[in-house]
Design an enzyme around this catalytic site. Structure first.
Site, PDB file in Angstrom:
ATOM      1  N   TYR A 146       0.837  -1.202   0.000  1.00 23.10           N
ATOM      2  CA  TYR A 146       0.000   0.000   0.000  1.00 23.10           C
ATOM      3  C   TYR A 146       0.873   1.254   0.000  1.00 23.10           C
ATOM      4  O   TYR A 146       0.703   2.156  -0.821  1.00 23.10           O
ATOM      5  CB  TYR A 146      -0.904  -0.032   1.235  1.00 23.10           C
ATOM      6  CG  TYR A 146      -1.771   1.174   1.441  1.00 23.10           C
ATOM      7  CD1 TYR A 146      -2.685   1.595   0.472  1.00 23.10           C
ATOM      8  CD2 TYR A 146      -1.717   1.898   2.636  1.00 23.10           C
ATOM      9  CE1 TYR A 146      -3.505   2.700   0.684  1.00 23.10           C
ATOM     10  CE2 TYR A 146      -2.532   2.994   2.858  1.00 23.10           C
ATOM     11  CZ  TYR A 146      -3.421   3.389   1.879  1.00 23.10           C
ATOM     12  OH  TYR A 146      -4.233   4.483   2.098  1.00 23.10           O
ATOM     13  N   LYS A 150       1.595   4.039  -3.019  1.00 20.09           N
ATOM     14  CA  LYS A 150       1.286   5.455  -2.832  1.00 20.09           C
ATOM     15  C   LYS A 150       2.502   6.341  -3.139  1.00 20.09           C
ATOM     16  O   LYS A 150       2.358   7.417  -3.728  1.00 20.09           O
ATOM     17  CB  LYS A 150       0.787   5.701  -1.409  1.00 20.09           C
ATOM     18  CG  LYS A 150      -0.626   5.184  -1.175  1.00 20.09           C
ATOM     19  CD  LYS A 150      -1.624   5.817  -2.126  1.00 20.09           C
ATOM     20  CE  LYS A 150      -3.039   5.404  -1.847  1.00 20.09           C
ATOM     21  NZ  LYS A 150      -4.020   6.021  -2.788  1.00 20.09           N
TER      22      LYS A 150
END
Length: 326
Positions: A146, A150
């Site tokens: 994750y 990002k």
């Protein structure tokens, strides 16, 4: 379904809130509402938001392009993502949604001259980043798919802005606390779950240590920050990615604040190794001085304000549903 998209009218975009699924893939379902989406004055943005509901797949570039062109979209807000904890359970799917889906969105925005917003996260930082406070610009070496996705999004957006002039904008969100949504597998989800537990069983088992400090934010501050940032003139922005901060608390601190209203709340701690490890690598506080200077960001909700609002909203929801409240 986290790879979904939703079209919103300007009014709905202003609140950044969801509605029920309607006919023809538009919110509300009425012909009148569908007609309202077919025209708007040129100064009002037409907004496509990915993530909230199942209308189309961000991995389907052709369908996404049809949505953008047919509805004359001018702003694209890209929320589709698999969050930190669930992403670690299914890395291939997280990589597909968080990175492949992002590239489709970047290409759409560039090809159609859209203003593009992609949220980032406290998870974009890692153990080598300064944690208290964490500045906008520092070493980023996240240890979750994750977080990696990002950081990739931040850098790709900034690259396309400088290379081709893409109006890319990104905010690093803290943990978001809302009474209106259910937890979706994030490491900060405990800060939502504890309110539900306080009003139902009166007992909450926390998967983080009681002293685990993380940046948090009320959903209304999150919505307002996003809108203010999207509306800010481009000339005011010295960065393309900003930290935004509101409050920073530990599980024990939010529990103590809730006990001021519900003294019976009992919290036990059973740290989950995976989530605790993630949290220990994240910022404890954000330095958002650049956002405050450049476009005037100021949070409205303190921790006491947040607790009062969320408890009140959940009590109202339970009363309407005929459910008991402790």
């Amino acid at each position: 379904m986290l790879s979904a998209v939703r079209l919103r009218s300007a009014a709905a975009a202003a609140a950044l809130r969801g509605g029920r699924r309607g006919s023809a893939g538009l919110p509300g379902g009425s012909q009148q509402h569908a007609a309202a989406l077919s025209w708007s004055p040129p100064e009002i943005p037409r907004v496509l938001i990915t993530g909230p509901f199942v209308y189309a797949d961000v991995l389907d570039y052709k369908n996404m392009k049809e949505l953008v062109v047919n509805n004359r979209i001018t702003w694209l807000i890209h929320y589709s993502a698999m969050l930190s904890a669930v992403g670690e359970v299914n890395v291939p799917l997280a990589r597909k949604i968080n990175i492949t889906g992002l590239h489709n969105v970047l290409d759409l925005a560039l090809e159609n001259c859209l203003r593009l917003f992609v949220p980032s996260t406290i998870g974009a930082f890692g153990p080598s980043s300064p944690r208290d406070p964490t500045p906008d610009l520092c070493v980023q070496r996240p240890r979750t798919i994750y977080g990696v996705s990002k950081v990739h999004g931040e850098l790709m957006g900034e690259y396309l802005h400088h290379k081709y002039g893409l109006d890319f904008r990104c905010l690093r969100y803290p943990g978001i606390v809302s009474a209106d949504t259910q937890p979706r597998g994030g490491t900060t989800d405990y800060a939502v779950q504890i309110f539900h537990a306080a009003l139902t069983t009166g007992h909450f088992e926390c998967y983080l240590r009681p002293d685990t400090r993380l940046p948090m934010m009320h959903i209304s501050d999150c919505h307002r920050a996003t809108l203010e940032f999207m509306q800010a003139p481009d000339r005011q922005l010295s960065l393309r990615t900003y930290n935004i901060a509101a409050v920073s608390f530990t599980p024990e601190e939010v529990a103590e604040e809730i006990r001021k209203h519900l003294p019976h709340l009992r919290v036990t701690y059973n740290p989950d190794l995976a989530r605790q490890t993630i949290a220990d690598n994240w910022p404890m506080r954000f330095d958002d001085s650049n956002a405050r200077r450049d476009w005037g960001w100021r949070p409205a909700y303190s921790l006491p304000d947040l607790v009062v609002d969320v408890l009140g909203a959940l009590r109202e929801q339970r009363a309407k549903a005929g459910l008991p409240c402790s």
